[in-house]
Design a protein around this motif. Sequence first.
Motif, PDB file in Angstrom:
ATOM      1  N   GLU A 126       0.569  -1.332  -0.760  1.00 45.31           N
ATOM      2  CA  GLU A 126      -0.106  -0.042  -0.011  1.00 45.31           C
ATOM      3  C   GLU A 126       0.840   1.011  -0.037  1.00 45.31           C
ATOM      4  N   GLU A 127       1.947   0.888   0.587  1.00 46.24           N
ATOM      5  CA  GLU A 127       2.786   2.325   0.110  1.00 46.24           C
ATOM      6  C   GLU A 127       3.596   2.710  -0.506  1.00 46.24           C
ATOM      7  N   GLN A 128       3.834   1.377  -0.847  1.00 45.86           N
ATOM      8  CA  GLN A 128       4.757   1.784  -2.430  1.00 45.86           C
ATOM      9  C   GLN A 128       3.475   2.072  -3.539  1.00 45.86           C
ATOM     10  N   SER A 129       2.333   2.019  -3.553  1.00 44.33           N
ATOM     11  CA  SER A 129       1.317   2.228  -4.185  1.00 44.33           C
ATOM     12  C   SER A 129       1.281   4.179  -3.975  1.00 44.33           C
ATOM     13  N   ASN A 130       0.859   4.455  -2.867  1.00 40.41           N
ATOM     14  CA  ASN A 130       0.434   5.462  -2.637  1.00 40.41           C
ATOM     15  C   ASN A 130       2.380   6.804  -3.208  1.00 40.41           C
ATOM     16  N   LEU A 131       3.338   5.845  -2.998  1.00 40.45           N
ATOM     17  CA  LEU A 131       4.470   6.693  -3.866  1.00 40.45           C
ATOM     18  C   LEU A 131       4.630   6.631  -4.778  1.00 40.45           C
ATOM     19  N   VAL A 132       3.967   5.564  -5.553  1.00 36.48           N
ATOM     20  CA  VAL A 132       3.963   5.841  -7.337  1.00 36.48           C
ATOM     21  C   VAL A 132       2.854   6.810  -6.980  1.00 36.48           C
ATOM     22  N   LYS A 133       1.236   6.901  -7.103  1.00 38.51           N
ATOM     23  CA  LYS A 133       0.422   7.416  -7.481  1.00 38.51           C
ATOM     24  C   LYS A 133       1.042   9.187  -6.994  1.00 38.51           C
ATOM     25  N   GLU A 134       1.493   9.205  -5.637  1.00 37.47           N
ATOM     26  CA  GLU A 134       1.978  10.548  -5.196  1.00 37.47           C
ATOM     27  C   GLU A 134       2.789  10.998  -6.513  1.00 37.47           C
ATOM     28  N   ALA A 135       3.795  10.216  -7.490  1.00 37.03           N
ATOM     29  CA  ALA A 135       4.299  10.581  -8.138  1.00 37.03           C
ATOM     30  C   ALA A 135       3.928  10.273  -9.506  1.00 37.03           C
ATOM     31  N   ARG A 136       3.547  10.020  -9.535  1.00 36.29           N
ATOM     32  CA  ARG A 136       2.502  10.438 -11.290  1.00 36.29           C
ATOM     33  C   ARG A 136       2.246  12.046 -10.850  1.00 36.29           C
ATOM     34  N   GLU A 137       0.624  11.808 -10.056  1.00 35.31           N
ATOM     35  CA  GLU A 137       0.041  13.518  -9.598  1.00 35.31           C
ATOM     36  C   GLU A 137       1.476  14.645  -9.563  1.00 35.31           C
ATOM     37  N   GLU A 138       2.197  14.247  -9.093  1.00 29.77           N
ATOM     38  CA  GLU A 138       3.485  15.388  -8.809  1.00 29.77           C
ATOM     39  C   GLU A 138       3.898  15.480 -10.191  1.00 29.77           C
ATOM     40  N   ILE A 139       4.404  14.521 -10.692  1.00 28.11           N
ATOM     41  CA  ILE A 139       4.909  14.436 -12.342  1.00 28.11           C
ATOM     42  C   ILE A 139       4.006  15.610 -12.624  1.00 28.11           C
ATOM     43  N   ARG A 140       2.845  15.003 -13.427  1.00 25.02           N
ATOM     44  CA  ARG A 140       1.322  15.511 -13.705  1.00 25.02           C
ATOM     45  C   ARG A 140       1.528  17.787 -13.959  1.00 25.02           C
ATOM     46  N   ARG A 141       1.369  17.741 -12.694  1.00 25.40           N
ATOM     47  CA  ARG A 141       1.576  18.852 -12.169  1.00 25.40           C
ATOM     48  C   ARG A 141       2.552  19.726 -12.539  1.00 25.40           C
ATOM     49  N   VAL A 142       3.793  19.358 -11.739  1.00 24.40           N
ATOM     50  CA  VAL A 142       4.780  20.343 -12.621  1.00 24.40           C
ATOM     51  C   VAL A 142       4.879  20.576 -13.706  1.00 24.40           C
ATOM     52  N   TYR A 143       4.646  19.078 -14.344  1.00 16.87           N
ATOM     53  CA  TYR A 143       4.710  19.136 -16.160  1.00 16.87           C
ATOM     54  C   TYR A 143       3.727  20.252 -16.819  1.00 16.87           C
ATOM     55  N   LEU A 144       2.418  20.321 -16.164  1.00 19.59           N
ATOM     56  CA  LEU A 144       1.585  20.772 -16.747  1.00 19.59           C
ATOM     57  C   LEU A 144       1.369  22.722 -16.044  1.00 19.59           C
ATOM     58  N   SER A 145       3.311  23.426 -15.158  1.00 28.36           N
ATOM     59  CA  SER A 145       2.561  24.405 -14.299  1.00 28.36           C
ATOM     60  C   SER A 145       3.418  24.975 -15.001  1.00 28.36           C
ATOM     61  N   ASP A 146       4.086  24.591 -16.360  1.00 33.34           N
ATOM     62  CA  ASP A 146       4.429  25.882 -17.018  1.00 33.34           C
ATOM     63  C   ASP A 146       4.520  25.128 -18.067  1.00 33.34           C
ATOM     64  N   ASP A 147       5.768  25.831 -19.950  1.00 33.54           N
ATOM     65  CA  ASP A 147       6.507  26.009 -21.046  1.00 33.54           C
ATOM     66  C   ASP A 147       7.157  25.391 -21.046  1.00 33.54           C
ATOM     67  N   ARG A 148       8.079  25.878 -19.976  1.00 34.91           N
ATOM     68  CA  ARG A 148       9.693  25.547 -20.393  1.00 34.91           C
ATOM     69  C   ARG A 148       9.416  23.333 -20.324  1.00 34.91           C
ATOM     70  N   PRO A 149      10.388  23.119 -21.309  1.00 37.67           N
ATOM     71  CA  PRO A 149      10.965  21.730 -21.814  1.00 37.67           C
ATOM     72  C   PRO A 149      11.627  20.635 -20.911  1.00 37.67           C
ATOM     73  N   TRP A 150      11.862  19.543 -20.936  1.00 37.61           N
ATOM     74  CA  TRP A 150      12.493  19.002 -19.914  1.00 37.61           C
ATOM     75  C   TRP A 150      13.156  18.266 -20.307  1.00 37.61           C
ATOM     76  N   VAL A 151      13.992  18.405 -20.029  1.00 37.75           N
ATOM     77  CA  VAL A 151      15.228  17.352 -20.388  1.00 37.75           C
ATOM     78  C   VAL A 151      15.428  15.951 -19.017  1.00 37.75           C
ATOM     79  N   ILE A 152      15.286  14.966 -19.978  1.00 37.38           N
ATOM     80  CA  ILE A 152      15.218  14.018 -18.687  1.00 37.38           C
ATOM     81  C   ILE A 152      16.992  12.962 -18.946  1.00 37.38           C
TER      82      ILE A 152
END
Length: 521
Positions: A10-36
């Motif tokens: 459950e902790e693992q699932s929550n951690l992954v879920k939080e990471a995905r939500e954060e990724i979506r939020r940070v991606y949508l927050s501005d127009d700056r491209p990402w370099v991975i």
Amino acid sequence: MTGIISNLFEEQSNLVKEAREEIRRVYLSDDRPWVIGYSGGKDSTVVVQLIFDTLSKMPENELHKKVYIISSDTLVETPLIIQSINTTLNRVENKALKLGLPIETHKVQPVIEQSFWVNIIGRGYPSPNQTFRWCTDRLKIDPANRFVKDKVDTFGEVIMVLGVREKESRTRANVIKSHSVTGKELMRHSTLSNAFVYAPIKKFDLDDVWNYLLNNESPWGDDNYELYQLYSESNSGECPLVIDKTVKESAGSCGNSRFGCWVCTVVNEDKALTGFIQNGHDWMKPLLVFRNWLTNIRDDRTMRMKHRTNGQTYFLPVKTKVIDGIEKIIIDKKGSREKDYIPLDNFSIIEKKELKSYIKEHNINLSEGYDPLILIRDEDGNLNRFGLGGYTLEARKEILTRLLKLQKQLKHPDIENYQLISELELKEIRKHWFKAGDFEDGLPEITSKILDYSIDFEQDDRLVFSQEELNQLELTCQQEGLDFNLVKKLLMIEKDYSGLKVKRGLLEDLGSALKQDYLHL
């Protein structure tokens, strides 16, 4: 026990879920491209997979900016690792194109002038160690930074996305903390202006990383169990893509239990290569033998000049130890390699003020491999030896000869005619050999003797002497009391400026050659 296991999942699932939500939020927050930054290891694979998954579930109208995935190819990567990286980058790009995701993949490489072999064989740089780790900047940091700066020039600002974790080490946690801003997902990049850093898995620990990879299929078709097997076979960890000169030390040496360069000399033992060989990849044995030889010759004084490339001489104090009643000089070795001991009586002791006349009288060439067994007594009565510079020209020729023979005998199971050094590197090395006084133009001869094919070297109109002419020139220098290497350097400088209408810099170059330390001991 069942409850504990359930809580962990459950902790693992929550951690992954939080990471995905954060990724979506940070991606949508501005127009700056990402370099991975993708290294091919577990941490960067988790980051790319999480981001790919997240973007693939977002509506098309929200996919408003580019995501660039870059991977560092130092040109001396461990063959199995670079092969895996190439396969993954192709699969990611093809799958992203099929799904309409704004993802591109790129490999970044050092410019040929700064490649590992051009620096070692061309310039004569001693192989890297912990105190002189010149390779990280030239092979990894600079290529990645050039890509980032190019995107900064295009978009104004960019966000670097890295697979760094606070729980990876205390040092890494401190680095992340020092660059973080309270309440913000983005960190400041300490050396690149207009670049920021985002670490989506910084809260993951090692178990979280492997749990995610082994319980979530790769969206582009890789087998994460193969990655796990790769780690198991190499007995090693990941070599991160380093993009910050100020934190390169915290990244560690990629040869020390990490995926990295097959030729890494920073560590005493390459556990990755050894691990692959122990797990059945016998064809890589010659690579390990060569790598070990290259590591050992760094301490061989007969392979090194007794002055730096710029002509500067320096002295190292020596220590002695009485062993079995005989006083001996202690010869330190880098790392944990055993010290050598040479009887003090084997050396001639020269007063520093008499050193220049002694060298002239005995016709000692500090640019060659001959190691004069002399100790220099300074004004305080302490004994010293000449410090070492780069590899001699003869040593560079030997390194190249062995490397080409290794390339010819190596049997890569998947790639026919696998190259360890490129033709572009050989041509660049040839230029440096000219500057080092190789007027015989020996490189084309070396390659033609070893390789089964001929390289189209351009006809060079610079000074090319026959061996007989060089012998006569050297004899004349001896008769006139002139330094042979200095005369060759002056001839090369004059040739470089011949034909130019404006010879700006000529006098400075001539003056620099004439002021080299070893000429004025």
